[in-house]
Design an enzyme around this catalytic site. Structure first.
Site, PDB file in Angstrom:
ATOM      1  N   HIS A 117       2.930 -22.197  11.233  1.00  0.00           N
ATOM      2  CA  HIS A 117       2.356 -21.121  10.432  1.00  0.00           C
ATOM      3  C   HIS A 117       1.591 -20.059  11.026  1.00  0.00           C
ATOM      4  CE1 HIS A 117       4.163 -23.635   7.535  1.00  0.00           C
ATOM      5  NE2 HIS A 117       4.664 -22.666   6.566  1.00  0.00           N
ATOM      6  N   THR A 175      10.526 -10.096   6.806  1.00  0.00           N
ATOM      7  CA  THR A 175      10.583 -11.767   7.118  1.00  0.00           C
ATOM      8  C   THR A 175      10.102 -11.594   8.583  1.00  0.00           C
ATOM      9  OG1 THR A 175      11.837 -13.624   7.597  1.00  0.00           O
ATOM     10  CG2 THR A 175      13.006 -11.649   7.004  1.00  0.00           C
ATOM     11  N   ARG A 183       0.963   3.743  -2.992  1.00  0.00           N
ATOM     12  CA  ARG A 183       0.378   5.370  -2.837  1.00  0.00           C
ATOM     13  C   ARG A 183       1.628   6.326  -2.936  1.00  0.00           C
ATOM     14  NH1 ARG A 183      -4.662   4.332   1.004  1.00  0.00           N
ATOM     15  NH2 ARG A 183      -6.064   3.393  -0.366  1.00  0.00           N
ATOM     16  N   ASP A 230      11.393 -13.763  10.554  1.00  0.00           N
ATOM     17  CA  ASP A 230      12.527 -14.373  11.095  1.00  0.00           C
ATOM     18  C   ASP A 230      13.479 -13.171  11.772  1.00  0.00           C
ATOM     19  OD1 ASP A 230      11.585 -16.705  10.217  1.00  0.00           O
ATOM     20  OD2 ASP A 230      13.100 -17.008   8.583  1.00  0.00           O
ATOM     21  N   ARG A 276       1.786 -28.382  34.902  1.00  0.00           N
ATOM     22  CA  ARG A 276       2.735 -28.834  33.743  1.00  0.00           C
ATOM     23  C   ARG A 276       3.569 -27.939  32.944  1.00  0.00           C
ATOM     24  NH1 ARG A 276      -2.931 -30.623  30.621  1.00  0.00           N
ATOM     25  NH2 ARG A 276      -2.886 -32.776  31.460  1.00  0.00           N
ATOM     26  N   LYS A 284       7.745 -23.939  41.641  1.00  0.00           N
ATOM     27  CA  LYS A 284       6.829 -23.368  40.376  1.00  0.00           C
ATOM     28  C   LYS A 284       5.883 -24.425  39.983  1.00  0.00           C
ATOM     29  CE  LYS A 284       9.905 -19.979  38.233  1.00  0.00           C
ATOM     30  NZ  LYS A 284      10.265 -19.484  37.012  1.00  0.00           N
ATOM     31  N   ARG A 302      13.394 -20.093  11.167  1.00  0.00           N
ATOM     32  CA  ARG A 302      14.439 -20.788  10.420  1.00  0.00           C
ATOM     33  C   ARG A 302      15.622 -20.874  11.124  1.00  0.00           C
ATOM     34  NH1 ARG A 302      13.965 -21.403   4.958  1.00  0.00           N
ATOM     35  NH2 ARG A 302      12.476 -19.841   4.693  1.00  0.00           N
ATOM     36  N   ARG A 345       0.812  -1.307  -0.187  1.00  0.00           N
ATOM     37  CA  ARG A 345       0.052  -0.075  -0.129  1.00  0.00           C
ATOM     38  C   ARG A 345       0.833   1.231  -0.072  1.00  0.00           C
ATOM     39  NH1 ARG A 345      -1.375   2.919   4.350  1.00  0.00           N
ATOM     40  NH2 ARG A 345      -3.566   4.063   4.327  1.00  0.00           N
ATOM     41  N   ARG A 378       4.372 -31.300  28.143  1.00  0.00           N
ATOM     42  CA  ARG A 378       3.588 -31.491  26.616  1.00  0.00           C
ATOM     43  C   ARG A 378       4.263 -30.490  25.658  1.00  0.00           C
ATOM     44  NH1 ARG A 378      -1.766 -33.487  27.654  1.00  0.00           N
ATOM     45  NH2 ARG A 378      -1.336 -34.932  29.652  1.00  0.00           N
TER      46      ARG A 378
HETATM   47  O1  F6P Z   1      11.111 -17.168   6.434  1.00  0.00           O
HETATM   48  C1  F6P Z   1       9.902 -17.338   7.151  1.00  0.00           C
HETATM   49  C2  F6P Z   1       9.462 -18.974   7.560  1.00  0.00           C
HETATM   50  O2  F6P Z   1       8.410 -18.794   8.069  1.00  0.00           O
HETATM   51  C3  F6P Z   1      10.606 -19.355   8.754  1.00  0.00           C
HETATM   52  O3  F6P Z   1      10.261 -18.908   9.772  1.00  0.00           O
HETATM   53  C4  F6P Z   1      10.423 -20.914   8.358  1.00  0.00           C
HETATM   54  O4  F6P Z   1      11.241 -21.724   8.438  1.00  0.00           O
HETATM   55  C5  F6P Z   1       9.847 -21.081   6.656  1.00  0.00           C
HETATM   56  O5  F6P Z   1       9.428 -19.713   6.428  1.00  0.00           O
HETATM   57  C6  F6P Z   1       8.580 -21.969   6.423  1.00  0.00           C
HETATM   58  O6  F6P Z   1       8.732 -21.793   5.180  1.00  0.00           O
HETATM   59  P1  F6P Z   1       7.231 -22.525   4.599  1.00  0.00           P
HETATM   60  O7  F6P Z   1       5.973 -21.642   4.343  1.00  0.00           O
HETATM   61  O8  F6P Z   1       7.854 -22.547   2.850  1.00  0.00           O
HETATM   62  O9  F6P Z   1       6.861 -23.729   4.803  1.00  0.00           O
END
Ligand code: F6P
Length: 323
Positions: free
Chosen positions: A253, A125, A25, A127, A162, A213, A171, A21, A247
């Site tokens: 994602h 990114t 713009r 990361d 837990r 804890k 990454r 955007r 656990r």
């Molecule tokens: O680079 C962003 C990222 O989400 C990393 O943290 C992760 O390792 C990678 O992309 C996952 O890639 P994909 O979406 O192709 O599985």
């Protein structure tokens, strides 16, 4: 510079839409025409352009992901793919390209700029592993999503005595895990730069339990050798007794698809405008980033092939405070 293209590449990141955007713009404001490229570098190879108006980028500043689409293109990594892209750019009369993305994407930017195209990268990114910027678009939102998960797990952990292993993305960089772990008061944070071996994780959990804890959080970056699954297998095999029921939760994602928080929207806006400014001044082959509260330009030759690791003092900080 009259006719520019904008694309998003690699893993999507919250704030990419806000950056598109801003690019669109501010370029329109300077009398340029703007073409959105579909599906990242692949769209450039295939010539998938879409003319963008101010209205086309309305109502997207608050939306995660990228409405242009993104892809990791094997074809663009080949000389032949890049030549096709060059042909499409010249047929469309495009004289400048803005590339919104992370490390892999900016390697592509560098290659294209070496072929004579005016290219400016925008650091984006989750990361936050790019050299040439203190922070990348999307990282802050991803930290906050990880943090919300940590807070929730701590709450239910307390109810049930837990401990939770929480694996988050990043990454090969531990930034996300480190920052979310620090903000969430994690007992252990393991990152690729400073990996904590499973026996030490077990010892720290045991010590936390003995200190009274009722919960414990271990944050694991996805890039560590001993990931959450391996650590769980270790605890199973060694039958380690930490006091806690253990656990694991892998966020994956989930941390990438959230609506951008204010910080990422503003960062994306500033960097998007900065990229158009750079192009209009005839600058090429740079990454537009954010350093010491300023929008900066760093030559892509200094950015590609390098990654930014987590600072060692943060590791010490996390260890000191996990009492
Ligand atoms: O680079 C962003 C990222 O989400 C990393 O943290 C992760 O390792 C990678 O992309 C996952 O890639 P994909 O979406 O192709 O599985």
């Amino acid at each position: 510079m009259k006719n520019i293209a904008v694309l998003t590449s690699g893993g999507d990141a919250p704030g990419m839409n806000a950056a598109i955007r801003a690019v669109t713009r501010s370029a329109l404001d300077q009398g340029m025409t703007v073409h959105g490229v579909r599906q990242g570098w692949q769209g450039l190879v295939d010539g998938q352009f879409q003319r963008l108006s101010a209205r086309d980028v309305g109502g997207i500043i608050q939306v995660g992901g990228t409405f242009l689409g993104s892809a990791r293109s094997a074809e663009f990594r080949q000389e032949s793919g890049r030549s096709k892209a060059l042909r499409h750019l010249s047929q469309a009369g495009i004289d400048g390209v803005v590339v919104i993305g992370g490390n892999g994407s900016q390697s592509g930017s560098f290659k294209l700029s070496e072929m004579g195209v005016h290219v400016v990268g925008v650091a984006s990114t989750i990361d936050n592993d790019l050299v040439g910027t203190d922070i990348t678009i999307g990282a802050d939102t991803a930290i906050n999503v990880t943090l919300e998960a940590i807070d929730s797990l701590r709450t239910t952990g307390s109810s049930h005595n837990r401990a939770f292993l929480v694996e988050t993305m990043g990454r090969d960089c531990g930034y996300l895990a480190m920052m979310a772990g620090l903000a969430g008061g994690a007992e252990v944070i393991s990152t690729p730069e400073y990996e904590v071996p499973p026996p030490e994780i077990a010892a720290r959990l045991r010590a936390a339990f003995e200190r009274g804890k009722t919960h414990a959080i271990v944050v694991i970056a996805e890039g560590v050798q001993e990931n959450a699954a391996k650590i769980m297998a270790y605890f199973e095999a060694e039958r380690e007794h930490t006091g806690f029921d253990l656990r694991a939760t892998t966020l994956g994602h989930v941390v990438r698809g959230a609506p951008p928080r204010a910080f990422d929207r503003i960062l994306a806006t500033r960097l998007g405008v900065g990229a158009v400014k750079a192009l209009s001044e005839g600058t090429t082959g740079v990454l537009v980033g954010y350093q010491k509260n300023e929008v900066t330009r760093t030559p892509l030759s200094e950015v590609v092939g390098r990654t930014k690791p987590v600072h060692v003092e943060l590791v010490e900080l996390a260890r000191t405070l996990a009492k």
